[in-house]
Design a protein around this motif. Sequence first.
Motif, mmCIF file in Angstrom:
data_model
loop_
_atom_site.group_PDB
_atom_site.id
_atom_site.type_symbol
_atom_site.label_atom_id
_atom_site.label_comp_id
_atom_site.label_asym_id
_atom_site.label_seq_id
_atom_site.Cartn_x
_atom_site.Cartn_y
_atom_site.Cartn_z
ATOM 1 N N GLN A 29 -12.853 62.123 47.013
ATOM 2 C CA GLN A 29 -13.265 63.534 46.960
ATOM 3 C C GLN A 29 -12.251 64.337 46.149
ATOM 4 O O GLN A 29 -11.058 64.347 46.436
ATOM 5 C CB GLN A 29 -13.331 64.099 48.388
ATOM 6 C CG GLN A 29 -13.670 65.579 48.470
ATOM 7 C CD GLN A 29 -13.587 66.105 49.898
ATOM 8 O OE1 GLN A 29 -13.079 65.436 50.786
ATOM 9 N NE2 GLN A 29 -14.098 67.310 50.099
ATOM 10 N N THR A 30 -12.705 65.022 45.141
ATOM 11 C CA THR A 30 -11.846 65.862 44.326
ATOM 12 C C THR A 30 -11.679 67.229 44.982
ATOM 13 O O THR A 30 -12.667 67.888 45.324
ATOM 14 C CB THR A 30 -12.423 66.046 42.914
ATOM 15 O OG1 THR A 30 -12.564 64.766 42.291
ATOM 16 C CG2 THR A 30 -11.516 66.922 42.064
ATOM 17 N N VAL A 31 -10.422 67.673 45.156
ATOM 18 C CA VAL A 31 -10.171 68.989 45.740
ATOM 19 C C VAL A 31 -9.445 69.917 44.764
ATOM 20 O O VAL A 31 -9.413 71.134 44.960
ATOM 21 C CB VAL A 31 -9.392 68.900 47.071
ATOM 22 C CG1 VAL A 31 -10.208 68.183 48.119
ATOM 23 C CG2 VAL A 31 -8.049 68.233 46.878
ATOM 24 N N LYS A 32 -8.852 69.328 43.715
ATOM 25 C CA LYS A 32 -8.255 70.154 42.667
ATOM 26 C C LYS A 32 -8.372 69.438 41.331
ATOM 27 O O LYS A 32 -7.945 68.296 41.176
ATOM 28 C CB LYS A 32 -6.777 70.453 42.958
ATOM 29 C CG LYS A 32 -6.135 71.348 41.898
ATOM 30 C CD LYS A 32 -4.671 71.645 42.199
ATOM 31 C CE LYS A 32 -4.055 72.536 41.124
ATOM 32 N NZ LYS A 32 -2.623 72.847 41.399
ATOM 33 N N SER A 33 -8.952 70.134 40.377
ATOM 34 C CA SER A 33 -9.072 69.626 39.003
ATOM 35 C C SER A 33 -9.265 70.834 38.092
ATOM 36 O O SER A 33 -9.105 71.983 38.531
ATOM 37 C CB SER A 33 -10.252 68.652 38.880
ATOM 38 O OG SER A 33 -11.479 69.338 39.073
ATOM 39 N N VAL A 34 -9.631 70.595 36.858
ATOM 40 C CA VAL A 34 -9.875 71.709 35.930
ATOM 41 C C VAL A 34 -10.999 72.612 36.432
ATOM 42 O O VAL A 34 -10.950 73.834 36.299
ATOM 43 C CB VAL A 34 -10.200 71.169 34.521
ATOM 44 C CG1 VAL A 34 -10.593 72.312 33.591
ATOM 45 C CG2 VAL A 34 -9.020 70.405 33.951
ATOM 46 N N SER A 35 -12.013 72.004 37.065
ATOM 47 C CA SER A 35 -13.193 72.777 37.476
ATOM 48 C C SER A 35 -13.361 72.915 38.991
ATOM 49 O O SER A 35 -14.299 73.576 39.443
ATOM 50 C CB SER A 35 -14.456 72.119 36.895
ATOM 51 O OG SER A 35 -14.559 70.770 37.337
ATOM 52 N N VAL A 36 -12.466 72.288 39.778
ATOM 53 C CA VAL A 36 -12.601 72.309 41.233
ATOM 54 C C VAL A 36 -11.295 72.789 41.858
ATOM 55 O O VAL A 36 -10.206 72.391 41.427
ATOM 56 C CB VAL A 36 -12.941 70.896 41.782
ATOM 57 C CG1 VAL A 36 -12.989 70.910 43.306
ATOM 58 C CG2 VAL A 36 -14.261 70.402 41.202
ATOM 59 N N PHE A 37 -11.391 73.634 42.887
ATOM 60 C CA PHE A 37 -10.196 74.062 43.616
ATOM 61 C C PHE A 37 -10.580 74.410 45.046
ATOM 62 O O PHE A 37 -11.140 75.452 45.324
ATOM 63 C CB PHE A 37 -9.534 75.257 42.937
ATOM 64 C CG PHE A 37 -8.212 75.630 43.554
ATOM 65 C CD1 PHE A 37 -7.167 74.708 43.618
ATOM 66 C CD2 PHE A 37 -8.005 76.901 44.066
ATOM 67 C CE1 PHE A 37 -5.936 75.052 44.180
ATOM 68 C CE2 PHE A 37 -6.780 77.251 44.640
ATOM 69 C CZ PHE A 37 -5.747 76.322 44.694
ATOM 70 N N ASN A 38 -10.320 73.466 45.969
ATOM 71 C CA ASN A 38 -10.609 73.642 47.389
ATOM 72 C C ASN A 38 -9.360 73.351 48.216
ATOM 73 O O ASN A 38 -9.279 72.333 48.913
ATOM 74 C CB ASN A 38 -11.753 72.714 47.826
ATOM 75 C CG ASN A 38 -13.075 73.073 47.185
ATOM 76 O OD1 ASN A 38 -13.458 74.238 47.147
ATOM 77 N ND2 ASN A 38 -13.773 72.069 46.666
ATOM 78 N N PRO A 39 -8.349 74.212 48.155
ATOM 79 C CA PRO A 39 -7.078 73.944 48.839
ATOM 80 C C PRO A 39 -7.190 73.844 50.353
ATOM 81 O O PRO A 39 -6.395 73.146 50.987
ATOM 82 C CB PRO A 39 -6.202 75.134 48.426
ATOM 83 C CG PRO A 39 -7.175 76.217 48.070
ATOM 84 C CD PRO A 39 -8.342 75.517 47.458
ATOM 85 N N ASP A 40 -8.158 74.520 50.947
ATOM 86 C CA ASP A 40 -8.310 74.466 52.404
ATOM 87 C C ASP A 40 -8.704 73.069 52.875
ATOM 88 O O ASP A 40 -8.323 72.647 53.969
ATOM 89 C CB ASP A 40 -9.349 75.484 52.877
ATOM 90 C CG ASP A 40 -8.861 76.930 52.721
ATOM 91 O OD1 ASP A 40 -7.630 77.122 52.587
ATOM 92 O OD2 ASP A 40 -9.709 77.846 52.731
ATOM 93 N N VAL A 41 -9.485 72.373 52.058
ATOM 94 C CA VAL A 41 -9.881 70.998 52.409
ATOM 95 C C VAL A 41 -8.649 70.105 52.468
ATOM 96 O O VAL A 41 -8.485 69.275 53.370
ATOM 97 C CB VAL A 41 -10.895 70.452 51.377
ATOM 98 C CG1 VAL A 41 -11.196 68.978 51.654
ATOM 99 C CG2 VAL A 41 -12.177 71.272 51.404
ATOM 100 N N TRP A 42 -7.764 70.278 51.508
ATOM 101 C CA TRP A 42 -6.510 69.510 51.467
ATOM 102 C C TRP A 42 -5.640 69.827 52.680
ATOM 103 O O TRP A 42 -5.100 68.926 53.332
ATOM 104 C CB TRP A 42 -5.764 69.841 50.177
ATOM 105 C CG TRP A 42 -4.524 69.041 49.947
ATOM 106 C CD1 TRP A 42 -3.258 69.350 50.345
ATOM 107 C CD2 TRP A 42 -4.424 67.788 49.250
ATOM 108 N NE1 TRP A 42 -2.364 68.382 49.947
ATOM 109 C CE2 TRP A 42 -3.067 67.419 49.267
ATOM 110 C CE3 TRP A 42 -5.349 66.972 48.612
ATOM 111 C CZ2 TRP A 42 -2.613 66.241 48.665
ATOM 112 C CZ3 TRP A 42 -4.898 65.806 48.002
ATOM 113 C CH2 TRP A 42 -3.544 65.447 48.045
ATOM 114 N N LYS A 43 -5.501 71.108 52.985
ATOM 115 C CA LYS A 43 -4.645 71.513 54.110
ATOM 116 C C LYS A 43 -5.210 71.029 55.434
ATOM 117 O O LYS A 43 -4.464 70.622 56.329
ATOM 118 C CB LYS A 43 -4.497 73.035 54.125
ATOM 119 C CG LYS A 43 -3.397 73.516 55.067
ATOM 120 C CD LYS A 43 -3.096 74.995 54.866
ATOM 121 C CE LYS A 43 -1.920 75.418 55.736
ATOM 122 N NZ LYS A 43 -1.582 76.851 55.543
#
Length: 222
Positions: A29-43
Amino acid sequence: MKMQGVLDSINFSSSNLEAYFRNENYIIQTVKSVSVFNPDVWKDAFKKPLTKNIVEAKILHTSTGLELPIKRYSRSQDRQTLEFAGLYGYNDKSKLLSELLSNLLEHIQNEQVTRLDVAIDFKGKIPNKVIKRLCEDREPFRFWNTTYYKSKSEKKQNNRLNIKTYNKSKTKNNSQDIQRLEFSFLSSYLQKVQVKDIEKSYTKMSKTIKRFSGLDVKISSL
């Protein structure tokens, strides 16, 4: 008498890391990339925020319910790093992590190791003579449940060596009083050692542990 040191964490990096997990047992699952940013999922998954030096972040989900972080750092954007943290715990998750790593080992022999954490556990308190030895060259500071030992010239982070102590029984809800001394050997220390050559570094690592703690430690094989 030699004490037992065990590998509690291992990070390795690869230019083609995701290729090892292209089957039905894994989801990435991608949570950060050029087009994706979901920091809450990571935390939510790792209880830590994404740091600025991570330019790409993904989560490896396994069929056994594990979640492992995959990171691409700004300083080495051609490689991904996979973290196995908590291999030597007192719970089912540690067993599952060890099984996953064991199944993976034969395939990653030529990959580069970027971190090795050696844990030394004590039933009850860590002996005072060990703490005194740690304080001879380093200054302790406590943050939550953990005491870190830093050299006078060292900043909060470095790429060579970290030393810390903490109550392992509290972190794992274990009924026994277990205190852990942990040495984290990082990329500058490991000097691009490959997975297949990890044990060649054990003598050097044991000498470093003895230098700072006075303990004569034998590091167990993976």
